[in-house]
Design an enzyme around this catalytic site. Structure first.
Site: not given
Ligand code: FPP
Length: 259
Positions: A27-28, A30, A32, A40, A72, A75, A203
């Site tokens: 998580d994080g 976006g 970051w 994002r 998820s 998502n 989550s």
């Molecule tokens: C959560 O951060 C992250 C995701 C929903 C997607 C994770 C995907 C990757 C790391 C890239 C692709 C994966 C692979 C396995 C190749 P967020 O978007 O919810 O961040 P936020 O909470 O700061 O908005």
């Protein structure tokens, strides 16, 4: 791997038990990206570097199964542009990383409702899964279009059908039978669940399987989560007293003590 990293690994292996199965809520991404004034998707792209580093570090230290919550069920409700960018990133990552996974003797698998994924994604996944199917050092399981409630729901449906057909009696449905009908039936329950970016919630991840998992929550955003902090999470896990709802057994007395 640097000499320092090799030493850190040996230290961890000598220090205690290495978790067999680590699952991660990444998580994080976006936040970051936003903190750097970027869109994002920039964070998701940086997150792929952490996926690579953590996968390698887990395999090297002796973790047998690593499950990553990559997308998820919820998502799917994100803006269309972000969903398609994530799917594209998944395809690109599979294309660029499968050889490396294979060289490292890592087997790829998935859990989730992968039939909802675009055909290009499914095709790339099927290829990578097939290519790495004989590998035995570690399993990297991607949770894609996954949620714990989806998993439980599909298991309940399957069991309801089986009872209707008389293939199983309601009395025979115990924890083991339920676990066997979940999408994780081939995986042991996670020993350690890591969540990045400081949120204290599950989550909808591995709800049934997490019954006795140890949790490690860090403020670090996923793109900054690298092997040093993974080692720290494993150290923290090694200091836990896992009782599985029972009482602790004092090593000196070999008798249970209630604490
Ligand atoms: C959560 O951060 C992250 C995701 C929903 C997607 C994770 C995907 C990757 C790391 C890239 C692709 C994966 C692979 C396995 C190749 P967020 O978007 O919810 O961040 P936020 O909470 O700061 O908005």
């Amino acid at each position: 791997m640097s000499t320092e990293e090799r030493e850190q690994q040996r230290y961890l292996q000598d220090r205690g038990e290495i978790p067999t199965h680590i699952a991660v809520i990444m998580d994080g991404n976006g936040r970051w990206a936003k903190s750097r004034g970027n869109p994002r998707i920039f964070g998701h792209k940086a997150g792929v570097d952490s996926v690579r580093d953590i996968t390698e570090a887990c395999a090297e230290v002796g973790v047998r199964h690593l499950t990553l919550y990559a997308f998820s069920t919820e998502n799917w409700g994100r803006p269309k542009g972000e969903v398609s960018a994530l799917m594209k990133l998944l395809v690109q990552s599979l294309r660029s990383e499968t050889n490396k996974l294979h060289e490292n003797n890592i087997r790829l698998s998935t859990i989730g409702d992968i039939y909802r994924l675009p055909p290009s994604c499914r095709k790339e996944l099927e290829y990578a899964i097939e290519r790495t199917s004989e590998n035995s050092r570690m399993e990297l399981c991607l949770a894609l279009s996954y949620s714990g409630r989806w998993d439980i729901r599909q298991a309940v449906k399957m069991l309801a059908e089986k009872t209707q057909k008389g293939e199983i009696a309601p009395d025979e449905i115990d924890d083991e039978v339920i676990s066997h009908h979940l999408s994780t039936s081939a995986l042991p329950d996670p020993d350690l669940i890591i969540r990045t970016s400081g949120e204290f919630r599950m989550s909808n991840f591995l709800l049934w399987q997490a019954a006795y998992s140890e949790l490690y929550i860090t403020e670090t955003f996923w793109p900054d989560f690298r092997r040093k902090e993974l080692y720290h999470a494993i150290e923290s896990y090694q200091d836990r007293d896992r009782r599985f709802g029972k009482v602790a057994v004092s090593k000196a007395q070999k008798e249970p003590t209630i604490i």
